[in-house]
Structure formats: C-alpha cells, structure tokens
Design an enzyme around this catalytic site. Sequence first.
Site, PDB file in Angstrom:
ATOM      1  CG  ASP A 122      -1.831   1.081   1.511  1.00 32.63           C
ATOM      2  OD1 ASP A 122      -2.496   1.010   0.407  1.00 32.63           O
ATOM      3  OD2 ASP A 122      -1.769   1.874   2.414  1.00 32.63           O
ATOM      4  CD  GLU A 141      -2.295   2.558  -3.522  1.00 35.61           C
ATOM      5  OE1 GLU A 141      -1.431   2.902  -2.497  1.00 35.61           O
ATOM      6  OE2 GLU A 141      -3.407   3.079  -3.672  1.00 35.61           O
TER       7      GLU A 141
HETATM    8  O1  TEU Z   1      -4.331   4.543  -1.204  1.00 34.54           O
HETATM    9  C1  TEU Z   1      -3.433   5.511  -1.544  1.00 34.54           C
HETATM   10  C2  TEU Z   1      -3.693   6.519  -2.074  1.00 34.54           C
HETATM   11  O2  TEU Z   1      -3.020   7.747  -2.088  1.00 34.54           O
HETATM   12  C3  TEU Z   1      -5.043   6.812  -2.910  1.00 34.54           C
HETATM   13  O3  TEU Z   1      -5.351   5.779  -3.609  1.00 34.54           O
HETATM   14  C4  TEU Z   1      -6.023   7.471  -2.214  1.00 34.54           C
HETATM   15  O4  TEU Z   1      -6.908   6.582  -1.508  1.00 34.54           O
HETATM   16  C5  TEU Z   1      -6.996   8.101  -3.020  1.00 34.54           C
HETATM   17  O5  TEU Z   1      -6.389   9.070  -3.754  1.00 34.54           O
HETATM   18  C6  TEU Z   1      -8.318   8.875  -2.256  1.00 34.54           C
HETATM   19  O6  TEU Z   1      -9.000   9.409  -3.080  1.00 34.54           O
HETATM   20  C7  TEU Z   1      -4.224   3.547  -0.474  1.00 34.54           C
HETATM   21  C8  TEU Z   1      -5.394   2.658  -0.147  1.00 34.54           C
HETATM   22  O7  TEU Z   1      -5.439   2.112  -1.346  1.00 34.54           O
HETATM   23  C9  TEU Z   1      -6.498   3.511   0.323  1.00 34.54           C
HETATM   24  O8  TEU Z   1      -7.606   2.694   0.493  1.00 34.54           O
HETATM   25  C10 TEU Z   1      -6.147   3.973   1.723  1.00 34.54           C
HETATM   26  O9  TEU Z   1      -7.199   4.891   2.128  1.00 34.54           O
HETATM   27  C11 TEU Z   1      -4.757   4.632   1.713  1.00 34.54           C
HETATM   28  O10 TEU Z   1      -3.653   3.756   0.981  1.00 34.54           O
HETATM   29  C12 TEU Z   1      -4.332   4.694   3.174  1.00 34.54           C
HETATM   30  O11 TEU Z   1      -4.097   3.825   3.730  1.00 34.54           O
END
Ligand code: TEU
Length: 565
Positions: free
Chosen positions: A229, A289
């Site tokens: 993540d 990610e």
């Molecule tokens: O996401 C990281 C992130 O920066 C984005 O995808 C963010 O969630 C999005 O821009 C908001 O609109 C990851 C996870 O996939 C996400 O679900 C979590 O909330 C985030 O990390 C924090 O752990």
Amino acid sequence: MRRIAARLLAFVFALVLAIPTVHAQAGGTSSDPWWKHAVFYEIYPRSFMDSTGDGIGDLNGIASKLDYLHALGVDAIWISPCFPSPQVDFGYDVSDYENIDPKYGTLADFDRLEKLGAEHGVKIILDFVVNHTSDVHPWFIESRSSRNNPKRDWYIWRDGKAKNQPPNNWISTFGGSAWQWDTKTNQYYYHFFYPQQPDLNWRNPVVADAMYGTSQWWYKRGVAGFRLDAVSTLFEDPNLKDNKILPGKNKQGDPNMDNENNDKLPEVHDALKGLRKAADPYGAVLIGETWTDNIAELKKYYGSNHDELQMPMDLMLTKLKFSAPVFREHIAAVNGTGEWPTWVISNHDIVRAWNRYGDGKHNDQIAKDMAAMYLTLRGTPIMYYGEEIGMQNNDPKRKEDVKDPIGRTGWPKEIGRDGERTPMQWDETPNAGFTTGIPWNPIPVTYKTYNVADELKDPNSILNWYKAVLALRHTNEALLDGDYIALNTSDPNVLSYLRKAQNKAVLVVINMSAKPQKAKFDLSQQGFSSGTATTLMSTPKAASTQKLSEIALQPFGVYIGEVTK
Ligand code: TEU
C-alpha cells in the site's frame, strides 16, 4: 567449516523455495514464475461475502466462494487489509500486523482459507500497509508515551515552527495539515493520510527490519505475496522543507501542492529492495500500489536490477479515456519499458470501470470491450471484485450517509469511496445474497439484473464473456507469451493487435466507437498469409471463419480470432 556448510544448506533451501512453480490453470512455460500468467482478483473483504449475518463480509465468506473464483478463472486473490484495526480507514489503519481482525475471522480461519485456496488453485495475497500504522498500534502507543521512549523514533515527531504552527506546510492527502499536535509530549507527529494513520519512520533501520520480519511471518504461513500500500510516501525530506504551493484548491478545500518533499523520494527504492530481499527466499511476489505520472516512473519500480517490485501496477490506465488511439499509445509505451506489465482497470479507491469507461448508453458492451482488451494484453491483469458482472458505483446522495471519512470531510466535492465498495451481487434475493443481516454499505438496485446467479444463466452476460476470455488466456500459447504487435495504428476507432507466438497468433479487434466499422488486415508481413482467421470469440456472434480483408464490427463490437502459418 560447519558454518559454511550451514550457509550452503540455507542457500540451497532458499533456492528451492524460489524456484518458480507453474499453476495448472495459470498456464505458461515451466521457467515462468507463477504470477506471470496468473489472473489476480482484488477482494474488499467487508463487501465480498458475509458468513455470519453481521452485514460485513469475512474470511469464511470468501472461502465459501472459492468454487466461483476458480470457475471464473482466478489464480490469486488479493485481500484488502483484514488485520486488526479500529477501521477508521476500513482496515488501512492496522493495529496488529500479525493477526486477523475479529470482524473478518481468526488466524485459524485464515489458515483454512489458505488451505482451501490451495485446493482450488487460488493463492492468497495480503495487503501490506507499509507507510503507516493505526494510532492504536502498540508501537505508536509506546512512541507517543514519552520523548525518550525507545520507539519514539519509529514515527516522525517534530517541534512546531512556532507556537501553534506545524513544522512545515505539508498537507494530508485526506485533508488538513499533515501534522498532528500531541499534548502528551508537546510535539507534532506526521501523517500523510488521516491523523489516526501516523507515518512510520522508514529512515530508522529497526523499523525497516520490523516490517521485513512481518512480511516473512506471513510468507512462512503460506502467503504468496503482498500488495504494498501507498509505497511512494514512505520517505520524507529529513529537513522537512516546505512544498511548493500550486494554484487552486483540492477537493478537500486545501491548497494544491507539489508533494516534492514527501512523495516519491528516491529512498523509496531502497525500502522496496529490502522488501524484495525478504520476499525472494519464499518465491513471493510484490505488487505495488504505484500511482505514477509517466512510464519512466513506472519502470523505476521494477528496480534497475529487477530487484524491486515484480508487479508495479499500471494505474495510469485507469485515468485514460475509452478510446482506441489513447489506449494504443499507452499500451505501446508500457510495452516499450521492456518489463512485464501489470494491468488494472479498477480498485477500491476509484469509480468502478463500468461507470468510468462507459458512455452512459453502451456501458455493458464497453465493459466487455475493456475485458477483451486488458485480459488479452501481454502482462498480468488484476481484476476488482464485481467488475466481471458489470457492478456499478452506488454513491451516497447525502453527507449523512457517507461512511468513508474522506467523503465526510470533503463533501460535496469529495464524496468518498463508498460507491465503489458496495457488497458483491451474488443473486437477486434480498441483499443480493451477500448477507442475511443489514449490509454495511447499501447495494445498488441494479443488483436485480446484475448478479452472478442470473448472469451465469445468460450466455450473453458480461460474466460469461469474462469467463470465456479468461479461459482463453489460460490456455492459448499466444495470449500467454506471444509478442504484442499493434495493427492498423492510424485507425481512430478500432483498436487492433496481434499476440504472436511461433506459428500462430491471436488477432484482437475492438471497435471503440458507437458506429459500425470495418477493419482489414494483411498479416503476410507477420508471416501469416492465409488471409483468414478462425473465430475464437466475438460479440455479436461471428461466423467461424473470417476473411481478414473485411472484418465487420458492430458498434463497440469485438472480434478475437486465431491465425496460423
Ligand atoms: O491509497 C493510497 C492513495 O494515495 C490513494 O489511492 C487514495 O486512497 C485516494 O487518492 C483517495 O481518493 C491506499 C489505499 O488504497 C487506500 O484505500 C487507503 O485509504 C490509503 O492507501 C491509506 O492507507
């Protein structure tokens, strides 16, 4: 001498573990690592299947759907965080990395899921939240307890610039300052996401080792890899330089800013190398990610010596408009890296593919077009649960209905991510067969027609289209390993390409326009001079043999055929 022998033994053992195995369903040649030809499927555990009636999905629910996943053609599931968590960010705030949240089950349930998964040919990938923990993780509780606690330096603590002034101008991506004042020790701590998600200090080698150790704890339990993540935000400038402010405001009402000092720092790559070193002895795969702005950034995540992520996700694809020239250009650029691509069209943070690529009129057909494209490209696809039945966003209409905190703080500009996280639609019974209780997140009314049970019966459903494409890609040599050759590259409406193996190739032709189109091909240059193709799949149904000199396509129609030498 004994030490040398022991090291040799450990090395041989590591080597044996690292030898790639090939999954029967995944296909490919025996020298390929298993993930190269596997189909991955993201499960948001709250929303997949509830076995207890509390309205929240769980691990036993997932286990009860392994037959479905196997029949669909899934080789590995990535389960979004299922670890103990106060659920401020629905599990992306982990309070214990080495356990299962009671809402989702127990470690014994996890072991059972893994064992049943292996019997179904479905491997388990977990979601490793490496950037931050929950503020109730014992590490943080210790860290915040006093300035000289041994874990103080596990997180990022700083004095303010002046009274009531945070150390710098950094903004949390979830709204407001990225610094939280803590009255206990009169310092600020740093959080890229919510204040309840304090950032770990990856510059502290003890923290890095603890994280490597955690990953190995799961590998030893049989986990096949991790989705990592938010990797880009692991490091911050040690001098905490202010970021450049850009014109305008974001959806949370904060000033736009260039996160030059707290995002994508080069040190990220050292951490990824460390995680990879921890993974390799177990033959585990690391998926990233990796939100990137361009191809060069994406390429970096593989590591200059292929020593970082095996599968950095190409998330740029999710931002593109549904258009033949746009996709053609992007696919060429991704292939141009020379790396093995990881294709993604949807996830739990963005509007569902059905809505995003759809034109409002032909969305079902466009969903089939997207599947025909990204599941036949060279690379590994990661699906998002429900995509295969054409699930749609069900966004909250009123602020009081919003569950995702970013939707509560950012309403109405930022409505949050609840809409793309609704329960899986299994059948047309109440609550779509997901739960006997009250679903935690409302199910769109469209579940009456978009559901697994009904779509399995309908030969023209999105689900049966997905199943057919996945079956084809698991067995067809050209789709598994063939080269990607773009065809008719100036056609503004039809995306066409060959996946070419030694003596045969698969021709994929997708009309991305709302008008009927005709495509013609001369494949003699590619060594195929017969002038005809044997139909493998098409929508609508085409004759079993097609002349390459004229392939007629309906609006948004697809033709997939095989050509031989
Ligand atoms: O996401 C990281 C992130 O920066 C984005 O995808 C963010 O969630 C999005 O821009 C908001 O609109 C990851 C996870 O996939 C996400 O679900 C979590 O909330 C985030 O990390 C924090 O752990």
